[in-house]
Design an enzyme around this catalytic site. Structure first.
Site, PDB file in Angstrom:
ATOM      1  N   SER A  63       0.836  -1.218   0.000  1.00  0.00           N
ATOM      2  CA  SER A  63       0.000   0.000   0.000  1.00  0.00           C
ATOM      3  C   SER A  63       0.863   1.258   0.000  1.00  0.00           C
ATOM      4  CB  SER A  63      -0.954  -0.002   1.190  1.00  0.00           C
ATOM      5  OG  SER A  63      -0.258   0.150   2.409  1.00  0.00           O
ATOM      6  N   ASN A  64       1.996   1.220   0.705  1.00  0.00           N
ATOM      7  CA  ASN A  64       2.911   2.377   0.659  1.00  0.00           C
ATOM      8  C   ASN A  64       3.518   2.528  -0.733  1.00  0.00           C
ATOM      9  OD1 ASN A  64       3.429   3.881   3.307  1.00  0.00           O
ATOM     10  ND2 ASN A  64       3.376   1.760   3.982  1.00  0.00           N
TER      11      ASN A  64
ATOM     12  N   MET B  13      10.628  -6.526   4.453  1.00  0.00           N
ATOM     13  CA  MET B  13      10.841  -7.134   5.766  1.00  0.00           C
ATOM     14  C   MET B  13      12.149  -7.910   5.862  1.00  0.00           C
ATOM     15  SD  MET B  13       8.269  -5.883   7.067  1.00  0.00           S
ATOM     16  CE  MET B  13       7.880  -6.579   8.653  1.00  0.00           C
TER      17      MET B  13
ATOM     18  N   ASN C  51      13.414   4.363   4.173  1.00  0.00           N
ATOM     19  CA  ASN C  51      12.542   3.325   4.703  1.00  0.00           C
ATOM     20  C   ASN C  51      11.439   3.990   5.513  1.00  0.00           C
ATOM     21  OD1 ASN C  51      11.660   0.642   5.501  1.00  0.00           O
ATOM     22  ND2 ASN C  51      12.535   1.089   7.519  1.00  0.00           N
TER      23      ASN C  51
ATOM     24  N   HIS D  46       8.957   3.300   8.782  1.00  0.00           N
ATOM     25  CA  HIS D  46       8.835   2.415   9.954  1.00  0.00           C
ATOM     26  C   HIS D  46       7.631   2.884  10.761  1.00  0.00           C
ATOM     27  CE1 HIS D  46      10.098  -0.215  13.211  1.00  0.00           C
ATOM     28  NE2 HIS D  46       9.895   0.797  14.050  1.00  0.00           N
TER      29      HIS D  46
ATOM     30  N   THR E 290      20.608   3.157   7.274  1.00  0.00           N
ATOM     31  CA  THR E 290      22.039   3.039   7.590  1.00  0.00           C
ATOM     32  C   THR E 290      22.268   1.610   8.087  1.00  0.00           C
ATOM     33  OG1 THR E 290      21.554   3.775   9.828  1.00  0.00           O
ATOM     34  CG2 THR E 290      22.237   5.468   8.241  1.00  0.00           C
TER      35      THR E 290
ATOM     36  N   GLN F  44      -1.600   7.587   7.651  1.00  0.00           N
ATOM     37  CA  GLN F  44      -0.604   8.663   7.734  1.00  0.00           C
ATOM     38  C   GLN F  44       0.648   8.313   6.917  1.00  0.00           C
ATOM     39  OE1 GLN F  44      -0.879  11.747   9.219  1.00  0.00           O
ATOM     40  NE2 GLN F  44      -3.012  11.105   9.400  1.00  0.00           N
TER      41      GLN F  44
END
Ligand code: GRF
Length: 198
Positions: free
Chosen positions: A15-16, A92, A109, A111, A143, A175
């Site tokens: 979805s992202n 993942m 990334n 999170h 990193t 969000q």
């Protein structure tokens, strides 16, 4: 003007990834050049294809415990696609130092916590367990250290009485879909000032 090329790495529903692809239109300086998944069954692969973005699946299970070999295969595939920026989106896998070394400074990334709080997994349950009033998500540069690296954006949501991890995760995900595209657009412009929502 040639667009900056963005490769998106996924493991699941994507979805992202979909939000990122959909945001790269019009006067946006970047376009998605590849979606790569370590999971051939990832639902996001279909979403990418529907959006006309090339996809590749490299099944990490074929590499057993040899992380370096899996990452080397990913690197080879990515070098063919020549991305300028990598976006991990629901990806993942823990990456090897060699891989991070190659992309550091142009690998992002997302999170699902307000880093540095709650690195790792089960972030929503941990926030509820801790009785936090606020929770949210963070986009950061990748990193060597897991879920670490310079913060490029954060979005906050209130934790509500009686929240389950699933209910809270759903609000955070909404969000995420706003935050990641906003951060990517700013990052493409060379602007690393954190995006803070709301
Ligand atoms: C999201 O909660 C994201 O924060 C985490 O993976 C979850 C699923 O993301 N990294 P997506 O729907 O696969 O983009």
């Amino acid at each position: 003007m040639s667009h900056q090329r963005v490769a998106i790495l996924i493991s699941g529903g994507g979805s992202n990834m979909a939000s990122l692809i959909d945001s790269m239109s019009g006067d946006h300086p970047a376009r998605a050049c590849l979606v790569l998944s370590n999971n051939p069954q990832a639902g996001g692969l279909q979403k990418a294809s529907e959006r006309g973005v090339p996809t590749v699946a490299i099944d990490h299970r074929e590499f057993g415990r040899d992380r370096a070999a899996f990452d080397a295969e990913m690197l080879k595939t990515l070098l063919d696609a020549q991305p300028d920026i990598l976006c991990l989106a629901g990806f993942m896998r823990v990456l090897t130092e060699d891989f991070v070394n190659h992309w550091q400074g142009r690998m992002l990334n997302i999170h699902p916590s307000l880093l540095p709080k709650y690195k790792g997994l089960n972030t929503h349950a941990r926030a509820i367990e801790a009785g936090d009033a606020e929770h949210g998500c963070t986009v950061h540069e990748v990193t060597f250290a897991l879920d670490d690296g310079p913060i490029l954006g954060q979005a906050r949501v209130d934790v509500r009485a009686g929240d389950t991890p699933e209910a809270l995760a759903a609000r955070v995900l909404k969000q995420e879909h706003k935050l990641y595209p906003a951060v990517l657009r700013r990052f493409c412009m060379g602007n690393k000032d954190p995006v803070l929502l709301p």
